[in-house]
Motif scaffolding. Sequence first.
Motif, PDB file in Angstrom:
ATOM      1  N   GLY A 153      25.190 -14.041 -12.763  1.00 45.16           N
ATOM      2  CA  GLY A 153      26.120 -13.043 -13.301  1.00 45.16           C
ATOM      3  C   GLY A 153      25.556 -11.630 -13.261  1.00 45.16           C
ATOM      4  O   GLY A 153      26.299 -10.662 -13.079  1.00 45.16           O
ATOM      5  N   ASP A 168      27.768  -8.970 -11.386  1.00 46.69           N
ATOM      6  CA  ASP A 168      28.314  -7.861 -12.201  1.00 46.69           C
ATOM      7  C   ASP A 168      27.864  -6.505 -11.654  1.00 46.69           C
ATOM      8  O   ASP A 168      28.667  -5.588 -11.479  1.00 46.69           O
ATOM      9  CB  ASP A 168      27.797  -7.940 -13.650  1.00 46.69           C
ATOM     10  N   ALA A 206      31.311 -15.134 -14.741  1.00 47.03           N
ATOM     11  CA  ALA A 206      31.056 -13.732 -14.392  1.00 47.03           C
ATOM     12  C   ALA A 206      31.619 -13.309 -13.034  1.00 47.03           C
ATOM     13  O   ALA A 206      32.112 -12.190 -12.887  1.00 47.03           O
ATOM     14  CB  ALA A 206      29.548 -13.480 -14.421  1.00 47.03           C
ATOM     15  N   GLY A 261      27.586 -18.098 -13.649  1.00 49.63           N
ATOM     16  CA  GLY A 261      28.167 -17.103 -12.754  1.00 49.63           C
ATOM     17  C   GLY A 261      29.419 -17.627 -12.077  1.00 49.63           C
ATOM     18  O   GLY A 261      30.422 -16.930 -11.955  1.00 49.63           O
TER      19      GLY A 261
END
Length: 354
Positions: free
Chosen positions: A94, A98, A126, A122
């Motif tokens: 993540g 991100d 995310a 993830g």
Amino acid sequence: MSQQLIFTNDVASAIDSIHSAVNPASTFVLVDSNTISFVLPRLKSQSAAVASASIIEVQAGDVHKSLDSLASIWKRLGDMGATRRSMLINLGGGMVTDMGAFAASTFKRGITFVNVPTTLLGAVDASVGGKTGINFNGLKNEVGVFREAEAVIISTTFFGTLSHTELLSGYAEMLKHGLISSPAVFNSLLATDVADIDPDHMLSLLRESVQVKRDVVDSDPTEQGPRKALNLGHTAGHAFESLAMKRNSPVPHGYAVAWGLVVELILSGMILKFPSSLISQFAAYVYANYRAMPITCDDYPALLDLMRHDKKNATAASINFTLLRAIGDVCIDSTASDEQISQALDIYRDLMHL
Ligand code: GLY
């Protein structure tokens, strides 16, 4: 949602086929100090797009989801001649997806990016749904934009290197998706032993779970209302996570979410009559797999304070929660008093053998 979600255990072919379809002027792969060793070499040998790409590395760990790391990505893109027609492939957990997504969304006012999550957390959360950003000024995800990846390639092939703790951490977000969607999804998750799951079964559970998130995000991409369903477990969960941090004994995000889900189901029972049999069943599952965040009543004032100051509750006079009337029946913007929360924490301690 415009982003393609591709579920496959042939990641290299998926990357190459998106790459051919987009046909970017140049290609970059963002990795961290873990994925550069454990994932990139294999993908390089299998994917023409990855083999020919320029590599950008950042240090692993949420502490590096920072303005400095972001600036280093922008700088590398610029120095290596990236243009608005370039593509960035974010290969990691993540933190990488991100920050890479935010870097791509802002460089030259936005270049194409593809997320390839390498962790369960993830993959299930995310990398999907268009939230991008970095930590700033001591606050998590303080600066970012909503922008969706061209594609998210979801695979279980990388999970072999994950610890049981990392798998459980991601699984907690899947449990949340089960709770906000349907008894069928919830029951199939509870019937699965995370310690002994084969990759194909995990991929099918992931497909179901990511679809839950996708449906919620499609209904409210910028979190004006219904997307708050995804905050279930997180008001209490963030408080547990922050308390553990204050004690210098951090806990994985998903563990805090699992414990937070127990507290918020108890509150759902008290406020919205969520069935008590399901609360007991869920608490037993969480205790068996995640044990419990150790708290006593002396921790209640700190926990209440942390819940009150969670950024999603900043404007609330009382503390704001996403709660459930039943599995799949979500009630956003529910409020609970300090007395109700303290009572829920008492019941949590009871159910979690504290
Ligand atoms: N992680 C919750 C969301 O994407 O809204």
